[in-house]
Design an enzyme around this catalytic site. Structure first.
Site, PDB file in Angstrom:
ATOM      1  CG  ASP A   8     -30.040  65.144  47.010  1.00 14.83           C
ATOM      2  OD1 ASP A   8     -29.837  64.153  45.901  1.00 14.83           O
ATOM      3  OD2 ASP A   8     -29.828  66.160  46.895  1.00 14.83           O
ATOM      4  CE  LYS A 106     -28.023  66.081  43.950  1.00 16.01           C
ATOM      5  NZ  LYS A 106     -27.779  67.103  45.236  1.00 16.01           N
ATOM      6  CB  CYS A 151     -31.711  68.658  45.323  1.00 14.76           C
ATOM      7  SG  CYS A 151     -29.912  69.540  46.034  1.00 14.76           S
TER       8      CYS A 151
END
Ligand code: VGL
Ligand code: ZN
Length: 202
Positions: A8, A106, A151
Site C-alpha cells: 500500500d 484488496k 496493513c
C-alpha cells in the site's frame, strides 16, 4: 527464492494524503534501493469502491477513527481513501514499480475491510497471493510499506500463518500509531517473524 511484498505505498497514505501516515514518504527511496535485490517483487494496493463500509462517510453521524461493528467484527472507520481509479489510490509517483511483477488489490468488497494482502479481515476470501508465492517457490517473504501497524502487520501475520518464513524491513515501513506498531512488532517476533533493516539486505 526471496520475495518482497510492498504494501500500500499509495498517495492517500502519504503525509499530504487523506489517511496520512506520518513520514510515510520516507520509505520510498529505501524501497527503491532494495527492491532489485529480491528474486520476486509484488505489491498490494488498497482499492475501495466509494461506498466502502470502512469509510465513516458511509455511516450517518459517524466520524473517522470511531469504531463500529461491521457484519460481526470490529471496524475502525476511516476517512475516504484509496478510492478505485482516483489519484489517491495510485502508487507514490516516486516508487519504482519496474521490478513489481504482480499487484494484488484488496478492499474491493464494500461489506468487509481487507488489511492483509492475503485475506479479508474475516479470512473468508483469499486474494490468491499465498498460492502465487507458493507456485513461484518463494521460501522467504519480506514486507515493507504502509501502514506498519495495520496493513503491513496483517500481511506479514498472514504470511506467517501461511507458513512462510517472514521478515519485516523496519526502516521500509511507517505506522499510523506508534504504540500499536510496537505491539504489532512484538507479535510478529512472538510468531517467529524476524525484523531486519534495509542495510541487512544484500
Ligand atoms: C490501511 C487503514 C485502512 C493500510 C488501509 O494500508 O494500512 N489502513 N486501509
Ligand atoms: Zn483501506
Amino acid at each position: 527464492m526471496k520475495a518482497l511484498i510492498i504494501v500500500d505505498v499509495q498517495n492517500d497514505f502519504m503525509p499530504d494524503g487523506s489517511l496520512a501516515v506520518p513520514d510515510g514518504d520516507a520509505i520510498v527511496p529505501v524501497i527503491n534501493r532494495i527492491s532489485g535485490k529480491f528474486d520476486l517483487v509484488v505489491a498490494t494496493q488498497d482499492w475501495h469502491p466509494p461506498e466502502h463500509k470502512s469509510f465513516a462517510s458511509n455511516h450517518k453521524g459517524r466520524q473517522p477513527f470511531e469504531t463500529i461493528d461491521l457484519n460481526g467484527i470490529s471496524q475502525t472507520l476511516w476517512p475516504d481513501h484509496c478510492v478505485q481509479g482516483t489519484p489517491g489510490a495510485d502508487f507514490h509517483p516516486g516508487l519504482d514499480t519496474r521490478p513489481v511483477e504482480a499487484i494484488f488489490r484488496k478492499g474491493i468488497n464494500p461489506e468487509i475491510d481487507s488489511y492483509s494482502g492475503f485475506y479479508d479481515n474475516q479470512h473468508l476470501k483469499s486474494t490468491g497471493l499465498a498460492g502465487y508465492l507458493r507456485e513461484k517457490d518463494v521460501t522467504e517473504v519480506y514486507g515493507c510499506g504502509l501502514a506498519g501497524d495495520i496493513c503491513v502487520y496483517d500481511t506479514l501475520n498472514d504470511a506467517l500463518k501461511c507458513g512462510f518464513p517472514t521478515i519485516l524491513i523496519a526502516d521500509a515501513a511507517r505506522a499510523l500509531d506508534e504504540k500499536n506498531y510496537e505491539t504489532a512488532q512484538k507479535d510478529l517476533l512472538k510468531n517467529n517473524g524476524r525484523i531486519v533493516f534495509s542495510t541487512d539486505i544484500v
